[in-house]
Design a protein around this motif. Structure first.
Motif, PDB file in Angstrom:
ATOM      1  N   HIS A   1       0.829  -1.209   0.000  1.00 42.56           N
ATOM      2  CA  HIS A   1       0.000   0.000   0.000  1.00 42.56           C
ATOM      3  C   HIS A   1       0.862   1.258   0.000  1.00 42.56           C
ATOM      4  O   HIS A   1       0.457   2.290  -0.547  1.00 42.56           O
ATOM      5  CB  HIS A   1      -0.928  -0.002   1.216  1.00 42.56           C
ATOM      6  CG  HIS A   1      -1.997  -1.042   1.145  1.00 42.56           C
ATOM      7  ND1 HIS A   1      -3.255  -0.791   0.653  1.00 42.56           N
ATOM      8  CD2 HIS A   1      -1.991  -2.352   1.497  1.00 42.56           C
ATOM      9  CE1 HIS A   1      -3.980  -1.898   0.704  1.00 42.56           C
ATOM     10  NE2 HIS A   1      -3.236  -2.862   1.218  1.00 42.56           N
TER      11      HIS A   1
ATOM     12  N   TRP B   1      -2.669   1.867  -5.368  1.00 42.70           N
ATOM     13  CA  TRP B   1      -2.703   0.451  -5.017  1.00 42.70           C
ATOM     14  C   TRP B   1      -3.909  -0.268  -5.638  1.00 42.70           C
ATOM     15  O   TRP B   1      -3.767  -1.370  -6.172  1.00 42.70           O
ATOM     16  CB  TRP B   1      -2.741   0.283  -3.498  1.00 42.70           C
ATOM     17  CG  TRP B   1      -2.693  -1.141  -3.059  1.00 42.70           C
ATOM     18  CD1 TRP B   1      -1.599  -1.926  -2.900  1.00 42.70           C
ATOM     19  CD2 TRP B   1      -3.827  -1.978  -2.754  1.00 42.70           C
ATOM     20  NE1 TRP B   1      -1.960  -3.195  -2.509  1.00 42.70           N
ATOM     21  CE2 TRP B   1      -3.312  -3.254  -2.411  1.00 42.70           C
ATOM     22  CE3 TRP B   1      -5.199  -1.770  -2.724  1.00 42.70           C
ATOM     23  CZ2 TRP B   1      -4.150  -4.302  -2.046  1.00 42.70           C
ATOM     24  CZ3 TRP B   1      -6.033  -2.825  -2.368  1.00 42.70           C
ATOM     25  CH2 TRP B   1      -5.498  -4.078  -2.034  1.00 42.70           C
ATOM     26  N   GLU B   2      -5.077   0.333  -5.582  1.00 34.92           N
ATOM     27  CA  GLU B   2      -6.274  -0.347  -6.097  1.00 34.92           C
ATOM     28  C   GLU B   2      -6.175  -0.562  -7.605  1.00 34.92           C
ATOM     29  O   GLU B   2      -6.571  -1.614  -8.119  1.00 34.92           O
ATOM     30  CB  GLU B   2      -7.526   0.447  -5.748  1.00 34.92           C
ATOM     31  CG  GLU B   2      -7.854   0.432  -4.254  1.00 34.92           C
ATOM     32  CD  GLU B   2      -9.177   1.094  -3.951  1.00 34.92           C
ATOM     33  OE1 GLU B   2      -9.833   1.604  -4.894  1.00 34.92           O
ATOM     34  OE2 GLU B   2      -9.552   1.119  -2.774  1.00 34.92           O
ATOM     35  N   ARG B   3      -5.651   0.433  -8.326  1.00 40.34           N
ATOM     36  CA  ARG B   3      -5.496   0.273  -9.779  1.00 40.34           C
ATOM     37  C   ARG B   3      -4.472  -0.813 -10.083  1.00 40.34           C
ATOM     38  O   ARG B   3      -4.655  -1.622 -10.996  1.00 40.34           O
ATOM     39  CB  ARG B   3      -5.065   1.598 -10.405  1.00 40.34           C
ATOM     40  CG  ARG B   3      -4.984   1.547 -11.928  1.00 40.34           C
ATOM     41  CD  ARG B   3      -4.786   2.946 -12.505  1.00 40.34           C
ATOM     42  NE  ARG B   3      -3.447   3.453 -12.231  1.00 40.34           N
ATOM     43  CZ  ARG B   3      -2.400   3.263 -13.036  1.00 40.34           C
ATOM     44  NH1 ARG B   3      -2.541   2.553 -14.155  1.00 40.34           N
ATOM     45  NH2 ARG B   3      -1.222   3.762 -12.745  1.00 40.34           N
TER      46      ARG B   3
ATOM     47  N   GLU C   1      -6.121  -4.212  -9.653  1.00 33.38           N
ATOM     48  CA  GLU C   1      -6.951  -4.584 -10.799  1.00 33.38           C
ATOM     49  C   GLU C   1      -6.090  -5.048 -11.968  1.00 33.38           C
ATOM     50  O   GLU C   1      -6.403  -6.053 -12.625  1.00 33.38           O
ATOM     51  CB  GLU C   1      -7.803  -3.382 -11.217  1.00 33.38           C
ATOM     52  CG  GLU C   1      -8.865  -2.998 -10.189  1.00 33.38           C
ATOM     53  CD  GLU C   1      -9.536  -1.684 -10.533  1.00 33.38           C
ATOM     54  OE1 GLU C   1      -9.139  -1.053 -11.549  1.00 33.38           O
ATOM     55  OE2 GLU C   1     -10.452  -1.282  -9.789  1.00 33.38           O
TER      56      GLU C   1
ATOM     57  N   LEU D   1     -10.449  -9.024  -1.660  1.00 37.70           N
ATOM     58  CA  LEU D   1     -10.409  -8.194  -2.854  1.00 37.70           C
ATOM     59  C   LEU D   1      -9.985  -9.013  -4.065  1.00 37.70           C
ATOM     60  O   LEU D   1     -10.544  -8.851  -5.160  1.00 37.70           O
ATOM     61  CB  LEU D   1      -9.454  -7.019  -2.659  1.00 37.70           C
ATOM     62  CG  LEU D   1      -9.300  -6.112  -3.887  1.00 37.70           C
ATOM     63  CD1 LEU D   1     -10.633  -5.492  -4.290  1.00 37.70           C
ATOM     64  CD2 LEU D   1      -8.251  -5.028  -3.649  1.00 37.70           C
TER      65      LEU D   1
END
Length: 294
Positions: A171, A177-179, A182, A214
């Motif tokens: 993180h 981080w989220e991109r 994915e 996730l």
């Protein structure tokens, strides 16, 4: 991985993403499904509803290239999604995908000396090789310094996906981080489509599905992508923020392996920070001293 299930879920999720407006069809009334109906996809592809429904249920074996191309056009698949559909069809026909020999071993292969020498010759950019299971199997000197949060103190083979989903340090290392999460899952999904019998990929997906909610959610979306080229942001514990551009190269002598090179725009703050990181890799300084010199 069950091929019929993979085909069914992939086509259903693509159909759900496509609106009637985007497909150039009248919206109509009393729509009970997200996206297009099966009959609408069949109409756009020039297929009978019965035949398209059969394929979407997973019976894709024997489908011709023209049929697969028509379905791709109807669903407006991008290049990565189209390639994934072809890989799923090849797997159903029992044909190794993309010319790749099937490998069941989960242990990374030994790095050829000439490949390591090629990496070592790159001194002003981060260069590394990863396999289809997201194992980081070789780096140049700057790559070892750059990926020090991933590599850690040694032991288990560094794995970019495990780091992404299971290590809290990710993180900090990945500001977006989220991109990144994915993208990571979409790349693994594409690799799994190319070789559904690869036990290493199966084990990795099983482990991450068990340990990361996730990952389970993103895996169920059936999104696929290739890396290719682009730009990413990082936050390195020694030199701070870096904006790097990457290029991916297929290693034809080692099916499934790719080399990635991350470089900075000449004269940019990121280029200066990469230069500092290279110096730190040769003669490590305390992190605080390195950061104060920026």
């Amino acid at each position: 991985m069950d091929n019929r299930s993979e085909v069914r879920e992939f086509l259903m999720t693509r159909r759900a993403h496509l609106t009637t407006e985007a497909a150039g069809l009248p919206a109509g009334t009393n729509r009970r499904v997200a996206g297009l109906r099966r009959s609408e996809v069949a109409q756009l592809a020039g297929l009978s509803v019965e035949y398209y429904a059969k394929i979407e249920r997973g019976a894709i074996a024997g489908a011709s290239a023209s049929v697969l191309d028509a379905i791709s056009r109807a669903l407006q698949l991008d290049d990565a999604e189209h390639a994934h559909l072809l890989d799923l069809a090849r797997a159903a026909d029992g044909i190794p995908s993309s010319g790749r020999a099937r490998r069941r071993a989960s242990r990374p292969a030994e790095v050829r000396p000439s490949l390591q020498w090629a990496l070592d010759s790159i001194t002003d950019a981060v260069a590394f090789v990863r396999d289809q299971r997201q194992n980081l199997i070789a780096t140049n000197a700057l790559g070892r310094a750059f990926y020090s949060p991933v590599i850690g103190d040694g032991g288990r083979v560094p794995n970019l996906a495990r780091f992404q989903f299971l290590d809290p340090a990710a993180h900090e290392f990945y500001p977006d981080w989220e991109r990144f999460a994915e993208m990571c899952v979409a790349v693994i999904r594409a690799e799994a489509g190319r070789d559904p019998h690869d036990k290493g990929i199966q084990d990795l997906v099983g482990e991450l599905s068990t340990r990361s909610e996730l990952f389970r959610t993103l895996w169920a979306a059936h999104d696929v992508r290739t890396h290719g080229a682009g730009q990413k942001r990082f936050r390195h514990p020694v030199v701070g923020e870096l904006t790097l551009l990457y290029e991916e190269f297929t290693i034809t002598a080692e099916p499934g392996q790719v080399m990635l090179i991350y470089s900075a725009e000449p004269g940019s703050p990121s280029a200066e920070r990469l230069r500092l990181l290279a110096s730190w890799a040769q003669d490590p300084l305390p992190s605080s001293n390195a950061e104060r010199s920026l």
